[in-house]
Design a protein around this motif. Structure first.
Motif, PDB file in Angstrom:
ATOM      1  N   ARG A   1      42.930  55.428  77.154  1.00 17.22           N
ATOM      2  CA  ARG A   1      42.315  54.551  76.636  1.00 17.22           C
ATOM      3  C   ARG A   1      41.876  54.290  76.223  1.00 17.22           C
ATOM      4  NH1 ARG A   1      43.259  55.750  81.514  1.00 17.22           N
ATOM      5  NH2 ARG A   1      41.842  56.554  83.668  1.00 17.22           N
ATOM      6  N   LEU A   2      41.783  54.732  75.050  1.00 20.39           N
ATOM      7  CA  LEU A   2      40.861  54.625  73.558  1.00 20.39           C
ATOM      8  C   LEU A   2      42.036  53.072  72.654  1.00 20.39           C
ATOM      9  CD1 LEU A   2      40.127  57.935  71.958  1.00 20.39           C
ATOM     10  CD2 LEU A   2      38.695  55.767  73.064  1.00 20.39           C
ATOM     11  N   VAL A   3      43.494  53.356  73.032  1.00 22.97           N
ATOM     12  CA  VAL A   3      44.384  52.789  72.235  1.00 22.97           C
ATOM     13  C   VAL A   3      45.424  52.138  73.060  1.00 22.97           C
ATOM     14  CG1 VAL A   3      44.009  53.773  70.067  1.00 22.97           C
ATOM     15  CG2 VAL A   3      45.790  54.761  71.709  1.00 22.97           C
ATOM     16  N   GLY A   4      45.698  52.266  74.219  1.00 23.61           N
ATOM     17  CA  GLY A   4      47.008  51.294  74.594  1.00 23.61           C
ATOM     18  C   GLY A   4      48.224  52.490  75.093  1.00 23.61           C
ATOM     19  N   PRO A   5      48.877  51.636  75.785  1.00 26.23           N
ATOM     20  CA  PRO A   5      50.377  52.298  76.287  1.00 26.23           C
ATOM     21  C   PRO A   5      51.188  52.710  75.076  1.00 26.23           C
ATOM     22  CG  PRO A   5      50.362  50.258  77.056  1.00 26.23           C
ATOM     23  CD  PRO A   5      49.074  50.256  76.338  1.00 26.23           C
ATOM     24  N   SER A   6      51.294  51.550  74.204  1.00 25.71           N
ATOM     25  CA  SER A   6      52.760  51.793  73.701  1.00 25.71           C
ATOM     26  C   SER A   6      52.104  53.310  72.216  1.00 25.71           C
ATOM     27  CB  SER A   6      52.380  50.653  72.122  1.00 25.71           C
ATOM     28  OG  SER A   6      53.214  50.427  71.246  1.00 25.71           O
ATOM     29  N   HIS A   7      53.842  54.136  72.561  1.00 24.96           N
ATOM     30  CA  HIS A   7      53.638  55.129  72.017  1.00 24.96           C
ATOM     31  C   HIS A   7      53.223  55.466  70.901  1.00 24.96           C
ATOM     32  CE1 HIS A   7      55.003  55.971  76.191  1.00 24.96           C
ATOM     33  NE2 HIS A   7      54.364  56.960  76.197  1.00 24.96           N
ATOM     34  N   GLU A   8      53.455  54.387  69.568  1.00 24.88           N
ATOM     35  CA  GLU A   8      53.155  54.749  68.410  1.00 24.88           C
ATOM     36  C   GLU A   8      52.619  55.244  68.034  1.00 24.88           C
ATOM     37  OE1 GLU A   8      54.733  51.783  69.912  1.00 24.88           O
ATOM     38  OE2 GLU A   8      57.099  51.715  68.658  1.00 24.88           O
ATOM     39  N   GLY A   9      50.938  54.375  68.677  1.00 28.08           N
ATOM     40  CA  GLY A   9      49.806  55.075  68.123  1.00 28.08           C
ATOM     41  C   GLY A   9      48.792  55.658  69.292  1.00 28.08           C
ATOM     42  N   LEU A  10      49.614  55.770  70.273  1.00 28.39           N
ATOM     43  CA  LEU A  10      49.271  56.700  71.228  1.00 28.39           C
ATOM     44  C   LEU A  10      49.582  58.125  71.329  1.00 28.39           C
ATOM     45  CD1 LEU A  10      48.073  56.855  74.777  1.00 28.39           C
ATOM     46  CD2 LEU A  10      50.319  56.930  74.984  1.00 28.39           C
ATOM     47  N   LEU A  11      50.664  58.249  70.555  1.00 28.40           N
ATOM     48  CA  LEU A  11      50.654  59.842  70.428  1.00 28.40           C
ATOM     49  C   LEU A  11      50.205  60.315  69.582  1.00 28.40           C
ATOM     50  CD1 LEU A  11      54.750  59.959  70.165  1.00 28.40           C
ATOM     51  CD2 LEU A  11      53.594  61.247  71.318  1.00 28.40           C
ATOM     52  N   LEU A  12      49.630  59.572  68.190  1.00 32.96           N
ATOM     53  CA  LEU A  12      48.781  59.475  66.634  1.00 32.96           C
ATOM     54  C   LEU A  12      47.491  60.086  67.834  1.00 32.96           C
ATOM     55  CD1 LEU A  12      49.352  59.535  63.602  1.00 32.96           C
ATOM     56  CD2 LEU A  12      48.862  57.716  63.703  1.00 32.96           C
ATOM     57  N   CYS A  13      47.416  59.306  67.677  1.00 28.38           N
ATOM     58  CA  CYS A  13      46.115  58.956  68.834  1.00 28.38           C
ATOM     59  C   CYS A  13      46.171  60.111  69.836  1.00 28.38           C
ATOM     60  CB  CYS A  13      45.583  57.631  69.089  1.00 28.38           C
ATOM     61  SG  CYS A  13      43.265  57.996  69.678  1.00 28.38           S
ATOM     62  N   THR A  14      46.938  60.526  69.920  1.00 27.01           N
ATOM     63  CA  THR A  14      46.885  61.708  71.471  1.00 27.01           C
ATOM     64  C   THR A  14      46.363  63.303  70.464  1.00 27.01           C
ATOM     65  OG1 THR A  14      48.148  60.469  73.008  1.00 27.01           O
ATOM     66  CG2 THR A  14      47.936  63.172  73.976  1.00 27.01           C
ATOM     67  N   VAL A  15      47.278  62.694  69.736  1.00 24.72           N
ATOM     68  CA  VAL A  15      47.564  64.938  69.078  1.00 24.72           C
ATOM     69  C   VAL A  15      45.869  65.155  68.252  1.00 24.72           C
ATOM     70  CG1 VAL A  15      48.080  65.331  67.134  1.00 24.72           C
ATOM     71  CG2 VAL A  15      49.990  64.513  68.306  1.00 24.72           C
ATOM     72  N   LEU A  16      45.404  63.820  68.043  1.00 15.35           N
ATOM     73  CA  LEU A  16      44.009  63.736  67.770  1.00 15.35           C
ATOM     74  C   LEU A  16      43.424  64.583  68.420  1.00 15.35           C
ATOM     75  CD1 LEU A  16      43.926  61.188  64.554  1.00 15.35           C
ATOM     76  CD2 LEU A  16      44.336  63.465  64.436  1.00 15.35           C
ATOM     77  N   VAL A  17      43.095  63.498  69.538  1.00 17.92           N
ATOM     78  CA  VAL A  17      41.935  64.076  70.940  1.00 17.92           C
ATOM     79  C   VAL A  17      42.374  65.256  71.732  1.00 17.92           C
ATOM     80  CG1 VAL A  17      41.897  63.600  73.163  1.00 17.92           C
ATOM     81  CG2 VAL A  17      42.376  61.051  71.630  1.00 17.92           C
ATOM     82  N   GLY A  18      43.724  65.604  71.032  1.00 17.93           N
ATOM     83  CA  GLY A  18      44.124  66.996  71.518  1.00 17.93           C
ATOM     84  C   GLY A  18      43.995  67.919  71.126  1.00 17.93           C
ATOM     85  N   GLY A  19      43.955  67.996  69.611  1.00 17.81           N
ATOM     86  CA  GLY A  19      43.175  68.338  68.586  1.00 17.81           C
ATOM     87  C   GLY A  19      41.212  68.803  68.541  1.00 17.81           C
ATOM     88  N   LEU A  20      40.664  67.429  68.827  1.00 21.09           N
ATOM     89  CA  LEU A  20      39.334  67.441  68.607  1.00 21.09           C
ATOM     90  C   LEU A  20      39.061  68.231  70.217  1.00 21.09           C
ATOM     91  CD1 LEU A  20      36.958  66.615  67.733  1.00 21.09           C
ATOM     92  CD2 LEU A  20      37.601  64.211  69.427  1.00 21.09           C
ATOM     93  N   LEU A  21      39.929  68.314  70.995  1.00 24.63           N
ATOM     94  CA  LEU A  21      39.024  68.778  72.353  1.00 24.63           C
ATOM     95  C   LEU A  21      39.007  69.999  72.052  1.00 24.63           C
ATOM     96  CD1 LEU A  21      38.676  68.412  75.140  1.00 24.63           C
ATOM     97  CD2 LEU A  21      40.779  68.386  76.517  1.00 24.63           C
TER      98      LEU A  21
END
Lengths: 357, 344
Positions: A297-317
């Protein structure tokens, strides 16, 4: 077959392309990625400091920073509390969140199913069956064996699921169905074992199954760091392959990707990332499912940015969930697996609502 | 989100549709025979002729007749009811959400029921079986309403994707509270761990008579909606294009799912697998027309639960393995076989 959401959104204006000058290396990121990643990193840093400063023994944020850096503070106890007790557990929560999130993003990418999470690879049920079964059948169970049993169970389950789904090639739908089948078999076995145990043992097992970072040590942090250091860079390298796999098997093959090889490696990465979290903290659900959704939802579906963002979201969560699990019923604490869902679910519902409008 | 590939498979085991009613009839006869055989087996075996006698020429002075009438008959009926209920509920869910992973669990129904039961036990202490039932069905109903509301906010209304996501989120959210109670209160945990497995042991006429009408209404309603469900399963756009009031059909179908799944959970606890497996099996046999899928699912679900319950009473005599566990043992290998050989 309906078109996956990620494909529909694909041609979107505004990409940031990074190219290395000498190497044949380039990354294409959604325009939103830099700002989102920066914001997430800052929030994460603030959450970390806040989390270390909170506890039965409160420490001012500035003293937290000093203690982490190893400097003298007004109170000699600060160093022990921060570096001995709080930091390992909080860092572990952070890394578990990152690992689960990356694992979830990979499995959702491979299966092209929004409901997929690392549990689909049998990680949690495999680990759970072996640990709870060992508690049930061993004459004198030794808790020191739990992490190893969990690791073996998790990886074995993932291997069995992949092997069973293989028939002249793998298929994501077969993988999903067999994963669900084995996961529910595991779930049934675990609840059966729980009825066979004494109440005390059953409850211990239940807390383990829920996931907890209580009493984490630096050696667990080092173990986790080692695994993440190997697995996460590999995952980022394969991000582009995830984009291709996400187009569907036929299209991916015709684009010349080595479908089976990439899928196998990615499944291995996803299983490894999730399995290591199970060994250090038990089966923490939800983070692996929800973090990729939030990141998308934050950065769209392309995995290069998505993975980076996902890792941060998961850590923050998980950092926030850990803080909450120490705070809500202090001086007692809830397992982190519980608070993860209680915090993550409403936020995700809000995102769902916001996008729907 | 993918459509279930099994249902897209054009080859089906029973070819011409003229054979479908015959197949259903055969299956129903098999089910009745299975129910009778199940009643003959137990801690003490009773001859099948005695079983038949106990039902049609009941003699209260005979001990065997008494066992059949008061213990085994209500139990097999309860088993058949939850089997039919869960299988049909699962089939509807998979049809409405176009997701092969959908089962009553996905709408948050199991989680809602479990939360209500756990909360009830925590607040009230011990409960009679019927108390569990009432809590379960109200929890299931509340869950479905909340999920539906959550899934239909915003533009586009209740699309399958939004509903499914809302269901999963709700399930995880409530499960977290359930877990919190269970972790903190060992007394509740001790009672709940036996309920969670899913068992038919000791289910008597009282619970069958309470839940029977609920499940029956759910089954009937589902059959009446089967045509509309078939249309929706082809896709939201097609259904709308054919002039269907998709929102209404969806809501009605959700009500049926609550009645079926809630009633079943009330009887036996959260029994998994039937709702997930049976629809896939049935689609292989009879294609993608829900007018056939639903009755076949009802019969096949009842057969599977009866088989699992019977095996559970036999394999470890005199102990019993709960039906929830046996279902996983029987269902998982079969499901995996199916996924391996019938899915491209």
């Amino acid at each position: 077959m309906s078109i996956p959401e990620s494909v529909k959104e694909f041609p979107r204006p505004g990409w940031v392309v990074l190219r290395a000058r000498r190497l044949t290396l380039s990354v294409r990121l959604d325009r939103r990625v830099p700002a989102v990643v920066l914001t997430l990193a800052l929030v994460l840093l603030a959450a970390l400091v806040l989390s270390v400063s909170y506890g039965e023994y409160k420490i001012a944020p500035l003293d937290v920073l000093r203690a982490v850096a190893g400097m003298e503070t007004s109170d000699p106890n600060h160093l022990l509390v921060v570096r001995g007790f709080r930091l390992p557990r909080i860092l572990l929560a952070l890394m578990i969140g990152a690992a689960l999130a990356a694992s979830g993003a990979i499995i959702q990418g491979i299966t092209r199913n929004d409901l997929a999470d690392p549990g689909l690879l049998g990680i949690n049920s495999g680990a759970g069956v072996l640990v709870v079964g060992y508690l049930t059948f061993a004459a004198r169970p030794n808790p020191a064996l739990f992490p190893w049993l969990a690791l073996v169970g998790a990886l074995a389950a993932a291997g069995v699921i992949y092997a069973l789904a293989w028939k002249r090639g793998s298929s994501s739908l077969r993988l999903i169905l067999i994963g669900v089948g084995l996961a529910s078999l595991g779930g049934a076995l675990i609840s059966y074992f729980l009825t066979k145990l004494t109440l005390f043992n059953a409850q211990q097992a239940y807390v383990w199954l829920t996931g907890s970072v209580y009493g984490s040590t630096w050696s667990e942090v080092r173990l986790m760091l080692l695994w993440l250091g190997v697995l996460l860079p590999l995952t980022f390298l394969l991000a582009r392959q995830l984009n291709v796999l996400n187009l569907g098997d036929d299209l991916a093959t015709s684009l010349g990707t080595r479908l089976e090889l990439h899928r196998l490696v990615l499944i291995g990465l996803s299983a490894g990332l999730a399995a290591i979290t199970v060994t250090v903290a038990g089966a923490i659900g939800f983070a692996g499912f929800v973090s990729p959704h939030i990141a998308r939802r934050l950065v769209g579906p392309s995995h290069e940015g998505l993975l980076l963002c996902t890792v941060l979201v998961g850590g923050l969560l998980l950092v926030v969930a850990d803080l909450a699990s120490r705070w809500v019923i202090a001086p007692n604490e809830l397992p982190i697996g519980v608070t993860t869902a209680i915090i993550g679910a409403p936020y995700f519902a809000y995102l769902l609502y916001k996008r729907g409008r | 989100m993918q459509a279930p590939a099994v249902s897209r498979n054009r080859t089906r085991l029973i070819g011409p549709s003229a054979l479908l009613p015959v197949g259903l009839l055969v299956a129903a006869v098999l089910l009745v025979a299975g129910l009778a055989a199940s009643m003959a087996v137990g801690a003490a075996n009773i001859h099948i002729s005695t079983v038949v006698e106990a039902i049609f020429r009941y003699d209260a002075s005979l001990f065997d007749h008494l066992i059949i009438r008061t213990v085994r008959l209500p139990r097999v009926i309860a088993g058949a009811m939850i089997g039919a209920g869960l299988a049909v509920a699962g089939a509807i869910m998979q049809g409405l959400t176009a997701n092969p992973l959908a089962s009553p669990g996905v709408l948050g129904i199991n989680a809602g029921a479990a939360f209500a039961v756990v909360l009830g036990v925590y607040l009230l202490g011990g409960l009679p079986l019927l108390g569990y039932g009432i809590l379960a069905i109200s929890g299931a109903g509340a869950a479905a309403v909340i999920v539906y509301a959550l899934g239909s906010v915003g533009r586009g209304g209740a699309t399958p994707v939004k509903l499914t996501l809302a269901g999963v989120i709700f399930a995880m959210f409530t499960s977290a509270f359930t877990t919190a109670i269970l972790v903190l209160d060992s007394n509740t945990f001790d009672q709940i761990r036996f309920w969670t497995v899913g068992s038919l042991a000791g289910r008597g006429w009282d619970i069958v008579l309470w839940m029977g009408p609920i499940v029956a209404v759910g089954l009937l309603g589902a059959m009446l909606l089967s045509r509309q469900i078939t249309t929706i399963s082809l896709g939201q756009d097609i259904a709308k294009g054919l002039g269907q009031n998709t929102a209404l059909v969806r809501a009605l179908a959700a009500v049926m799912v609550i009645l079926l799944a809630g009633g079943s959970v009330a009887i036996a606890g959260p029994v998994g697998f039937v709702g997930l497996v049976i629809p896939h099996v049935v689609r292989v046999v009879c294609g993608m027309d829900y007018r056939w899928i639903l009755p076949y699912a009802a019969v096949a679900g009842a057969m599977l639960v009866t088989l699992a319950d019977t095996l559970g009473r036999v394999v470890q005599r005199p102990q019993e393995i709960p039906v929830g566990v046996m279902l996983a043992f029987v269902g998982a290998p079969f499901f995996i076989y199916l996924a391996r050989w019938r899915v491209r």
